[in-house]
Design an enzyme around this catalytic site. Structure first.
Site, PDB file in Angstrom:
ATOM      1  N   ASP A 125       0.830  -1.198   0.000  1.00 57.76           N
ATOM      2  CA  ASP A 125       0.000   0.000   0.000  1.00 57.76           C
ATOM      3  C   ASP A 125       0.873   1.261   0.000  1.00 57.76           C
ATOM      4  O   ASP A 125       0.582   2.229  -0.707  1.00 57.76           O
ATOM      5  CB  ASP A 125      -0.913  -0.012   1.225  1.00 57.76           C
ATOM      6  CG  ASP A 125      -1.922   1.120   1.202  1.00 57.76           C
ATOM      7  OD1 ASP A 125      -2.779   1.134   0.310  1.00 57.76           O
ATOM      8  OD2 ASP A 125      -1.849   1.991   2.082  1.00 57.76           O
ATOM      9  N   LYS A 144       1.413   4.474  -2.947  1.00 57.75           N
ATOM     10  CA  LYS A 144       1.427   5.918  -2.704  1.00 57.75           C
ATOM     11  C   LYS A 144       2.681   6.560  -3.283  1.00 57.75           C
ATOM     12  O   LYS A 144       2.626   7.676  -3.831  1.00 57.75           O
ATOM     13  CB  LYS A 144       1.330   6.183  -1.201  1.00 57.75           C
ATOM     14  CG  LYS A 144       0.035   5.675  -0.579  1.00 57.75           C
ATOM     15  CD  LYS A 144       0.048   5.794   0.935  1.00 57.75           C
ATOM     16  CE  LYS A 144      -1.196   5.165   1.554  1.00 57.75           C
ATOM     17  NZ  LYS A 144      -1.212   5.242   3.025  1.00 57.75           N
TER      18      LYS A 144
END
Length: 382
Positions: free
Chosen positions: A240, A244
């Site tokens: 995750d 980003k």
């Protein structure tokens, strides 16, 4: 049927007409809003919209909730008196069909329409370009569009003509990270490097893990507090965070892909292959390796922080880093995210953006801010 392949929660009951405002005036801007993914973030966003509705109405903005789509069912509002009086009327749920949902939201084309995607669904992200090309604005915290296949993101950007695509909450929840980078670039600056703590969950875990408690106990506490994903391995894997970093790199014009990021997972291989429920029962497998790392850092007078970085040579990594106490990341608090931009203007003294980065409320607030930025740019339509 185009079902939403999303982990979003099914609502326990249809949303009330809490966003229905009084009859609009010629001075009001009207925005038809549809929400996909009424899970934790989506539900928090609906609560924030309801709370803000009277203030926004006084400011001349009518946010009209026209539909909510979950993974299997969707609710469509309607102004048709006949439909309103049939089988529970406007609050009747029906099987989810994304094409019908978007068409209903847009109506006959004479109103501003905005779709908020709070799912984590590839099926939804794959439709952004289509929706934008048809004139529907899109706001999302879903990272799959910005970090997925580069041709898809290029198609999304190319489709932004009359409609706008905003995704501030994909990076660091409600913090103005994407907008800050965009402002730097738009004013002629150049990104040289970026480094940051992009996970509020991992920031909290690193902050709390001093060796006095097993790491697995902290993970369970974070899970109970709602800081982690339903499967904590999704946070601990670093994937995750890598998404980003890819989003920020692409914002700066670098064609980085997820496969280009060197990711250090905190999940042992034997834990990674287990079903979710069994993995939750065996989190103790995390304890020994994490205890060794924190002890090693303490002997050097350092701290552990989960850091993503993109350097001036284009190397991208996500790792558990041992940082000296003089490092700015060593003094973060609780779920703080922090991003450090090194640019031509900020070469000697990099720019820092810091603040809370975990929880549905702060993420929803970031989505809400994007929605309002779009609404403020709309012209009044009678």
């Amino acid at each position: 049927m185009n079902a939403v392949a999303s982990p979003s929660l099914e609502p326990s009951s249809p949303p009330p007409h809490a966003l229905a405002l009084p009859a609009t005036t010629a001075r009001q801007r009207v925005l038809a809003v549809g929400l996909v993914g009424p899970g934790r973030v989506g539900s928090a966003l609906l609560d924030q919209l309801r709370t803000a509705q009277p203030r926004l109405a006084r400011a001349g903005l009518d946010l009209a909730l026209r539909g909510v789509a979950a993974s299997r069912r969707m609710w469509l509002d309607t102004d048709d008196p006949e439909l309103n009086g049939r089988d529970g009327g406007a609050q009747t749920w029906r099987p989810t069909d994304l094409d019908d949902f978007a068409a209903h939201l847009q109506g006959d084309g004479d109103r501003h329409a905005l779709l908020v995607d709070c799912s984590a669904s590839e099926a939804v992200a794959s439709r952004y370009a289509q929706w934008l090309a048809s004139g529907i604005h899109v706001v999302t915290p879903n990272k799959l569009a910005g970090s997925g296949p580069l041709p898809r993101l290029q198609a999304i950007r190319a489709a932004c003509g009359g409609a706008r695509f905003r995704y501030e909450a994909t990076v660091c929840a409600g913090l103005p990270v994407v907008q800050t980078l965009r402002d730097l670039l738009d004013t002629g600056d150049e990104l040289l490097a970026v480094e940051g703590m992009f996970s509020g969950t991992l920031a909290w875990l690193c902050h709390r893990h001093d060796g006095s408690r097993p790491f697995s106990a902290l993970v369970r506490e974070a899970h109970a507090l709602g800081y982690t994903e339903p499967d904590p391995r999704d946070d601990l894997s670093g994937l995750d965070v890598a998404r980003k970093l890819v989003i920020l790199a692409r914002e700066a014009g670098r064609p980085l892909s997820l496969e280009d990021v060197e990711v250090q997972s905190l999940v042992p291989p034997e834990l990674a292959v287990l079903p979710r429920e069994e993995a939750l029962e065996r989190l103790h497998l995390l304890d020994a390796p994490m205890a060794r790392q924190v002890a090693h850092a303490q002997t050097r007078g350092s701290v552990l922080r989960h850091v993503a970085s993109l350097d001036a040579k284009g190397h991208a990594s996500v790792r558990l880093a041992m940082l000296p106490l003089s490092h700015p990341f060593a003094h973060t608090r609780l779920t703080d995210n922090v991003v450090q931009f090194t640019t031509h203007r900020y070469r000697d003294n990099p720019m820092l953006v810091q603040g809370p980065g975990a929880g549905p409320e702060v993420t929803a607030a970031g989505v809400f801010a994007d929605l309002l930025r779009i609404a403020e740019s709309l012209e009044v339509r009678r």
